[in-house]
Design a protein around this motif. Structure first.
Motif, PDB file in Angstrom:
ATOM      1  N   ARG A  17      49.767  16.413   4.911  1.00 25.48           N
ATOM      2  CA  ARG A  17      49.625  15.316   3.959  1.00 25.48           C
ATOM      3  C   ARG A  17      48.154  15.080   3.596  1.00 25.48           C
ATOM      4  O   ARG A  17      47.811  14.826   2.434  1.00 25.48           O
ATOM      5  N   THR A  18      47.287  15.169   4.586  1.00 26.24           N
ATOM      6  CA  THR A  18      45.848  14.989   4.333  1.00 26.24           C
ATOM      7  C   THR A  18      45.314  16.075   3.411  1.00 26.24           C
ATOM      8  O   THR A  18      44.505  15.812   2.510  1.00 26.24           O
ATOM      9  N   ALA A  19      45.776  17.308   3.626  1.00 23.96           N
ATOM     10  CA  ALA A  19      45.310  18.419   2.796  1.00 23.96           C
ATOM     11  C   ALA A  19      45.709  18.216   1.342  1.00 23.96           C
ATOM     12  O   ALA A  19      44.915  18.468   0.425  1.00 23.96           O
ATOM     13  N   PHE A  20      46.924  17.780   1.095  1.00 24.12           N
ATOM     14  CA  PHE A  20      47.350  17.541  -0.282  1.00 24.12           C
ATOM     15  C   PHE A  20      46.584  16.371  -0.894  1.00 24.12           C
ATOM     16  O   PHE A  20      46.211  16.407  -2.075  1.00 24.12           O
ATOM     17  N   ARG A  21      46.328  15.350  -0.096  1.00 21.54           N
ATOM     18  CA  ARG A  21      45.537  14.220  -0.600  1.00 21.54           C
ATOM     19  C   ARG A  21      44.149  14.705  -1.025  1.00 21.54           C
ATOM     20  O   ARG A  21      43.637  14.322  -2.078  1.00 21.54           O
ATOM     21  N   ALA A  22      43.553  15.575  -0.220  1.00 20.36           N
ATOM     22  CA  ALA A  22      42.214  16.090  -0.530  1.00 20.36           C
ATOM     23  C   ALA A  22      42.228  17.011  -1.736  1.00 20.36           C
ATOM     24  O   ALA A  22      41.331  16.954  -2.592  1.00 20.36           O
ATOM     25  N   ALA A  23      43.220  17.896  -1.805  1.00 20.77           N
ATOM     26  CA  ALA A  23      43.293  18.836  -2.933  1.00 20.77           C
ATOM     27  C   ALA A  23      43.427  18.082  -4.250  1.00 20.77           C
ATOM     28  O   ALA A  23      42.790  18.428  -5.252  1.00 20.77           O
ATOM     29  N   TRP A  24      44.258  17.043  -4.270  1.00 21.12           N
ATOM     30  CA  TRP A  24      44.423  16.232  -5.472  1.00 21.12           C
ATOM     31  C   TRP A  24      43.145  15.458  -5.788  1.00 21.12           C
ATOM     32  O   TRP A  24      42.683  15.450  -6.934  1.00 21.12           O
ATOM     33  N   ALA A  25      42.587  14.809  -4.796  1.00 23.77           N
ATOM     34  CA  ALA A  25      41.469  13.899  -5.036  1.00 23.77           C
ATOM     35  C   ALA A  25      40.158  14.620  -5.324  1.00 23.77           C
ATOM     36  O   ALA A  25      39.371  14.176  -6.156  1.00 23.77           O
ATOM     37  N   LEU A  26      39.941  15.737  -4.652  1.00 20.23           N
ATOM     38  CA  LEU A  26      38.651  16.424  -4.743  1.00 20.23           C
ATOM     39  C   LEU A  26      38.677  17.627  -5.673  1.00 20.23           C
ATOM     40  O   LEU A  26      37.629  18.180  -5.994  1.00 20.23           O
ATOM     41  N   GLY A  27      39.871  18.063  -6.075  1.00 19.02           N
ATOM     42  CA  GLY A  27      39.955  19.164  -7.031  1.00 19.02           C
ATOM     43  C   GLY A  27      39.424  20.468  -6.489  1.00 19.02           C
ATOM     44  O   GLY A  27      38.476  21.032  -7.035  1.00 19.02           O
TER      45      GLY A  27
END
Length: 571
Positions: free
Chosen positions: A144-154
């Motif tokens: 979940r953290t990885a997806f949050r980062a991928a979305w937020a940080l591009g």
């Protein structure tokens, strides 16, 4: 909060399923075989590539085309090292990717175990976020953290999981994406800054808009068109982002930079105010082209980016607008809605049309050449004419592929995927496969040189196995064109290690199960492409072109004429 009993493999797979993951790219490995066993039950399609570099590139192509994180995975050790190029490409292209790196068992870490490397350290420079799972019951949280980062940080976010944790058991809460992340979109710029920008644009005599990747990613194209009409401002696109604004719009100029639109560069060179939307203004894309030093150093520069570190980093700015490009553009439209703008929009459009007509005529004269061996520009011109209107074109790096920038004029955002800032050779075919899997109902083609094709042709087998009907347009001139051009310009035509002794690539592709054809005449291109896009199978069109004809080098300031002092190396 309600919990459910599950194993590490189930928590891992369930977290992916709840994120809506449809495809994961990789090569089967023992380190993640337990979760792989249940992927199909979760509705996750595992695409077995022929090299892990392609897995990361396909995930990047999928992410670029669909706008959601692509996912890839690699066996611990060598599988992970093979992912680096694709991840570096994704990071520099701001593409959301989640990369899973199973690791050696937690009990063996630091012992020099078989296939053990420091996978976190290995990928640190090519990811935007990393999560190392320290306990089995943190796997779901880590995904979940990885997806949050991928979305937020591009960019690529890594999850490193010791392989023994897949067998752990615990009670896991069921969380939906809206409970732990947003879509990563940011708000607009401060009202005061928007007011200043609007005033500068309203007062400008010759404003020009530069549209970059942020326009595409944020869905700002229509608002940019509205702003351009309001200001009477021509719009050029940033190098490798031809799809940020349509050239067929009355104010559209086409791309600046290497082998771009001379019309765009002529108009930009005369600007007194530049509004750069959704771009970091990569210095490489601002280099002199066609002997036009087109970026006016005395123009007022208003730059927009979602990243504060990009504002003013390449060129001095008069004003920086930090925020989501679509939001910032909408703010400018609203701020200018009542402004007194005296420019004659009709006259500006007429001037733009004159520039574009002159450039189109010049480009056709440069390209309409007959010869015993097909001229590269003639081939690219015929290809551009024959492509479907809604095609997504993916381009590799190289002399001929770079030349295509002047000819491809996409009408919609997201239809032009350049090689990107990494400039990796051989990256485009795998990227195109990923893009096609993300855009199942739309045509996708790739333009790639023979040197690049040599590095990636094994993935034809992946396209055949997965029934991905991507069309590969292979420009075969039997040389590494970009480097051969450097040898022509800087080494007195001493050609070393740039000639290629190629087999029949079309025959090899046919043996792999693709539809393939070798093309030697310009008039064969249009019918071959029509058949290719009607096919349900992967297609490889091997276009034979003249290796003695090469376009300008990517940049003339990158090399100097050699100087030799020792007698052995003189003359």
């Amino acid at each position: 909060m309600k919990t459910r009993r599950m194993t590490g493999s189930e928590a891992f797979t369930e977290a992916l399923r709840l994120e809506g993951v449809e495809v994961i790219y990789g090569i089967v490995g023992s380190a993640f075989m337990d979760p792989l066993d249940i992927f199909n039950r979760a509705g996750i399609r595992f695409v077995q590539v022929r090299h892990e570099q392609s897995a990361a590139l396909m995930a990047e192509g999928y992410g670029r085309a669909k706008g959601v994180p692509g996912v890839c995975i690699g066996q611990n050790g060598p599988g992970v090292t093979n992912l680096v190029t694709g991840l570096a490409s994704a990071k520099l292209n701001h593409t959301p990717v989640v990369v899973i790196t199973p690791a050696v068992p937690s009990t063996l870490m630091g012992t020099g175990a078989f296939q053990e490397i420091d996978q976190m350290d290995m990928l640190r420079s090519v990811t935007v976020h990393q999560v190392k799972v320290e306990r089995g019951d943190r796997i779901g949280e880590a995904i979940r953290t990885a997806f949050r980062a991928a979305w937020a940080l591009g960019g690529p976010a890594q999850v490193d999981i010791p392989r023994d944790y897949f067998y752990a058991e615990w009670d896991e809460p069921e969380l939906r994406p809206h409970q732990y992340r947003t879509d990563g979109r940011r708000g607009g710029a401060p009202a005061g800054e928007i007011e200043k920008a609007a005033a500068m644009l309203a007062e400008a005599k010759n404003p020009v808009i530069l549209a970059g990747l942020g326009v595409v990613r944020s869905g700002a194209a229509e608002k940019v068109a509205e702003l351009a009409e309001m200001l009477g401002a021509p719009v050029a696109t940033i190098f490798m982002h031809n799809d940020a604004f349509p050239m067929n719009h009355p104010l559209g100029l086409g791309p600046i930079g290497y082998q771009g639109s001379k019309a765009a560069m002529n108009v930009v060179s005369r600007a007194d105010t530049i509004l750069a939307l959704g771009t970091r203004l990569n210095a490489f894309g601002l280099n002199t082209q066609y002997e036009i030093d087109f970026f006016p150093e005395d123009a007022k520069l208003i730059q927009n980016s979602h990243d504060p570190m990009e504002l003013g980093a390449q060129k001095p700015i008069a004003l920086g607008l930090l925020g989501d490009t679509a939001e910032v553009t909408a703010q400018l439209v609203e701020a200018l809605s009542g402004a007194a703008i005296s420019r004659d929009v009709g006259a500006v459009k007429a001037a733009v049309a004159t520039e574009k007509d002159a450039w189109t005529k010049e480009l056709e004269e440069m390209s309409d050449i007959d010869g015993e061996v097909m001229h590269p520009r003639r081939a690219v011109m015929e290809i551009a004419k024959a492509l479907p209107e809604n095609v997504t074109a993916v381009l590799d790096i190289g002399n001929v592929c770079g030349t295509a920038a002047a000819y491809l004029r996409p009408e919609k955002p997201g239809r032009y995927l350049g090689a990107g800032s990494l400039g990796g050779i051989g990256v485009s075919y795998a990227t195109a496969i990923g893009a096609k899997m993300a855009q199942k109902d739309d045509p996708v083609c790739v333009i790639i040189g023979d040197g690049a094709w040599s590095m990636t042709l094994q993935e034809v087998m992946t396209a055949v196995t997965e029934k991905v009907n991507v069309v590969a347009i292979l420009m075969n001139n039997n040389v590494y064109g970009a480097e051969r051009r450097n040898q022509y310009d800087f080494f007195d035509e001493r050609y070393f290690w740039t000639e290629l002794e190629n087999p029949s690539f079309s025959e090899i592709a046919r043996n792999m199960g693709a539809v393939a054809k070798r093309i030697t005449r310009p008039e064969e291109i249009a019918p071959a492409l029509a058949e290719a896009f009607a096919s349900e199978a992967p297609v490889v069109l091997e276009v034979m072109i003249d290796g003695k004809v090469l376009s300008e080098p990517y940049r003339r300031d990158a090399l100097r004429r050699p100087k030799r002092h020792l007698p052995l190396y003189r003359n």
